[in-house]
Design a protein around this motif. Structure first.
Motif, short mmCIF file in Angstrom:
data_model
loop_
_atom_site.label_atom_id
_atom_site.label_comp_id
_atom_site.label_asym_id
_atom_site.label_seq_id
_atom_site.Cartn_x
_atom_site.Cartn_y
_atom_site.Cartn_z
N ILE A 91 -3.68 -2.11 -4.62
CA ILE A 91 -2.92 -1.17 -5.35
C ILE A 91 -3.36 0.29 -4.99
CG2 ILE A 91 -2.33 -0.33 -7.38
CD1 ILE A 91 -2.65 -3.06 -8.80
N VAL A 92 -4.73 0.52 -4.79
CA VAL A 92 -5.32 1.80 -4.59
C VAL A 92 -4.86 2.25 -3.13
CG1 VAL A 92 -7.34 3.17 -4.30
CG2 VAL A 92 -7.18 1.66 -6.20
N LEU A 93 -5.02 1.46 -2.25
CA LEU A 93 -4.57 1.48 -0.77
C LEU A 93 -3.38 1.60 -0.59
CD1 LEU A 93 -7.34 -0.96 0.92
CD2 LEU A 93 -7.44 1.63 0.97
N ASN A 94 -2.41 0.98 -1.11
CA ASN A 94 -1.11 1.14 -0.92
C ASN A 94 -0.51 2.28 -1.69
OD1 ASN A 94 -0.62 -1.27 0.57
ND2 ASN A 94 -0.24 -2.49 -1.22
N LEU A 95 -1.01 2.77 -2.92
CA LEU A 95 -0.65 3.85 -3.38
C LEU A 95 -0.84 5.10 -2.57
CD1 LEU A 95 -1.30 3.46 -7.48
CD2 LEU A 95 0.88 4.01 -6.10
N LYS A 96 -2.27 5.07 -1.96
CA LYS A 96 -2.60 6.40 -1.32
C LYS A 96 -1.70 6.47 0.21
CE LYS A 96 -7.17 6.76 -2.89
NZ LYS A 96 -8.78 6.59 -2.71
N ILE A 166 -20.91 11.82 11.03
CA ILE A 166 -20.31 11.50 9.87
C ILE A 166 -19.89 9.82 10.01
CG2 ILE A 166 -18.31 11.43 8.51
CD1 ILE A 166 -17.98 14.54 9.18
N ASN A 167 -20.22 9.09 9.09
CA ASN A 167 -20.14 7.60 8.94
C ASN A 167 -18.69 7.31 8.77
OD1 ASN A 167 -20.44 4.83 9.47
ND2 ASN A 167 -22.19 4.56 8.00
N PHE A 168 -17.81 7.50 9.61
CA PHE A 168 -16.50 7.15 9.22
C PHE A 168 -16.17 5.80 8.81
CE2 PHE A 168 -15.93 11.13 11.99
CZ PHE A 168 -15.17 11.83 11.27
N LEU A 169 -16.57 4.91 9.32
CA LEU A 169 -16.40 3.48 9.43
C LEU A 169 -17.35 2.77 8.58
CD1 LEU A 169 -15.26 2.90 13.09
CD2 LEU A 169 -13.53 3.13 11.08
N GLY A 170 -18.42 3.30 8.00
CA GLY A 170 -19.50 2.32 7.30
C GLY A 170 -19.47 2.84 5.98
N ARG A 177 -10.47 7.16 3.72
CA ARG A 177 -9.62 8.13 4.49
C ARG A 177 -9.35 7.76 5.99
NH1 ARG A 177 -14.38 10.31 2.30
NH2 ARG A 177 -13.79 11.31 0.21
N THR A 178 -10.26 6.91 6.78
CA THR A 178 -10.03 6.73 8.00
C THR A 178 -8.69 5.39 7.95
OG1 THR A 178 -12.39 7.04 8.71
CG2 THR A 178 -10.99 5.87 10.36
N TYR A 179 -8.96 4.82 7.01
CA TYR A 179 -7.73 3.44 7.02
C TYR A 179 -6.57 4.14 7.00
CZ TYR A 179 -5.58 -0.49 4.93
OH TYR A 179 -4.81 -1.56 4.50
N ILE A 180 -6.32 5.08 5.95
CA ILE A 180 -5.06 6.07 5.78
C ILE A 180 -4.68 6.84 6.70
CG2 ILE A 180 -4.09 7.64 4.08
CD1 ILE A 180 -4.70 4.87 2.55
N GLY A 181 -5.65 7.38 7.39
CA GLY A 181 -5.32 8.27 8.49
C GLY A 181 -4.73 7.47 9.92
N LEU A 182 -5.39 6.43 9.92
CA LEU A 182 -4.90 5.63 11.03
C LEU A 182 -3.53 4.92 10.74
CD1 LEU A 182 -8.22 3.80 12.34
CD2 LEU A 182 -6.94 5.50 13.45
#
Length: 315
Positions: A91-96, A166-170, A177-182
């Motif tokens: 729900i959170v990822l889809n809403l974002k 910055i640890n973008f993936l860990g 943020r990286t997931y949404i951006g990609l």
């Protein structure tokens, strides 16, 4: 021209003459209907697995019913901490995704429509929709090359400027943020095609009349282009809301790693791990059925709201 409210469509008489004249159309229609029947409707019989104790050696109708009037596996799912975490993350990822990503192709289509150099416009459009054809495995491979903590190009550039990597993936927050951006990068160019097609259907006379009245390009965009594609925006928004607790499997599965599972585990990956790897077929069938039913209610609710506010909706 708008029809009167009392207008009634003429009745079609299905006789031999009518069928002889239009039988080719019905033959063409038969192929997709057969496909839907075989691959979409007949498999719905196996929804019963959600209410029964699955057995690989028995057909569905001979399997024993689950406890609590068939609701055993639904109860078990909602008592599972792993499922509740997956539900929350979905729900959170889809809403974002919806809040941040939905306006992007609209804005991009409006900007692209304002470009006057056609060759440049075509080049930009081609470049932006090409990521749509990349698999998420390839995209995550690119992300590793760009965002890896010590060897990624982005972090190397940050360190060259005197900053800290910055640890973008860990790190869970950065991973989201990286997931949404990609996701936005992969889909916004392709999704903008629908809005560009809707913009192309707006009458040029409206723009000419606005120019005569002294309207600026921004005023034309705000008062003509946006209202002209409003119905398209509403339909796509309804369809997006209808998938609010549904998610594709490849994107979260490819991008997840053990350090961010608290944010990366979604229903699709939970079903894979519990159902395919864990052989809990009845449990995951119950989860999938719950997911589908909730999505239908979101779809119906969004469509009802759009009709309530004077829009056409999707039916």
């Amino acid at each position: 021209m708008a029809r009167d409210k009392g207008y009634k469509a003429p009745k079609v008489k299905f006789d031999k003459v009518y069928l002889k004249r239009y039988y080719q159309l019905y033959l063409l229609l038969a192929l997709p209907l057969i496909y839907l029947l075989i691959f979409k409707y007949i498999p719905m019989w196996y929804i019963l697995i959600a209410f029964k104790k699955y057995s690989i050696v028995l057909p569905v109708h001979k399997m024993a019913w689950a406890k609590h009037n068939g609701m055993e596996f639904f109860i078990k799912a909602f008592k599972s901490k792993d499922f509740l975490i997956a539900l929350k993350n979905t729900i959170v990822l889809n809403l974002k995704d919806l809040i941040v990503g939905f306006p992007v192709p609209i804005i991009f289509a409006l900007i692209l429509n304002e470009l006057r150099v056609k060759k440049f416009k075509k080049v930009v459009q081609t470049i932006t929709y090409m990521p749509h054809f990349l698999s998420w495995v390839v995209i995550y491979g690119l992300a590793l090359q760009l965002f890896a903590p010590s060897t990624g190009l982005v972090n190397l550039f940050i360190e060259k400027l005197g900053g800290t990597s910055i640890n973008f993936l860990g790190e869970p927050g950065n991973w989201v943020r990286t997931y949404i951006g990609l996701g936005i990068w992969q889909s916004f160019g392709w999704n903008s095609i629908i809005y560009l097609a809707a913009i192309a259907g707006i009458s040029p006379d409206l723009y000419e009349a606005a120019s005569v009245d002294g309207a600026s390009r921004f005023q034309k965009m705000w008062h003509i282009t946006l209202p002209g594609i409003r119905s398209t925006i509403i339909v796509l928004l309804i369809m997006a809301l209808g998938n609010i607790i549904g998610s594709g499997f490849d994107r979260p599965f490819a991008m997840a790693n053990p350090t961010v599972l608290e944010k990366a585990e979604v229903i699709a990956t939970y079903v894979y791990k519990a159902g395919i790897k864990g052989s809990q077929f009845s449990l995951t069938a119950a989860v999938g059925l719950f997911q589908s039913v909730v999505n239908v209610f979101f779809l119906l609710g969004a469509n009802w709201l759009s009709r309530k506010f004077g829009e056409r909706g999707i039916w």
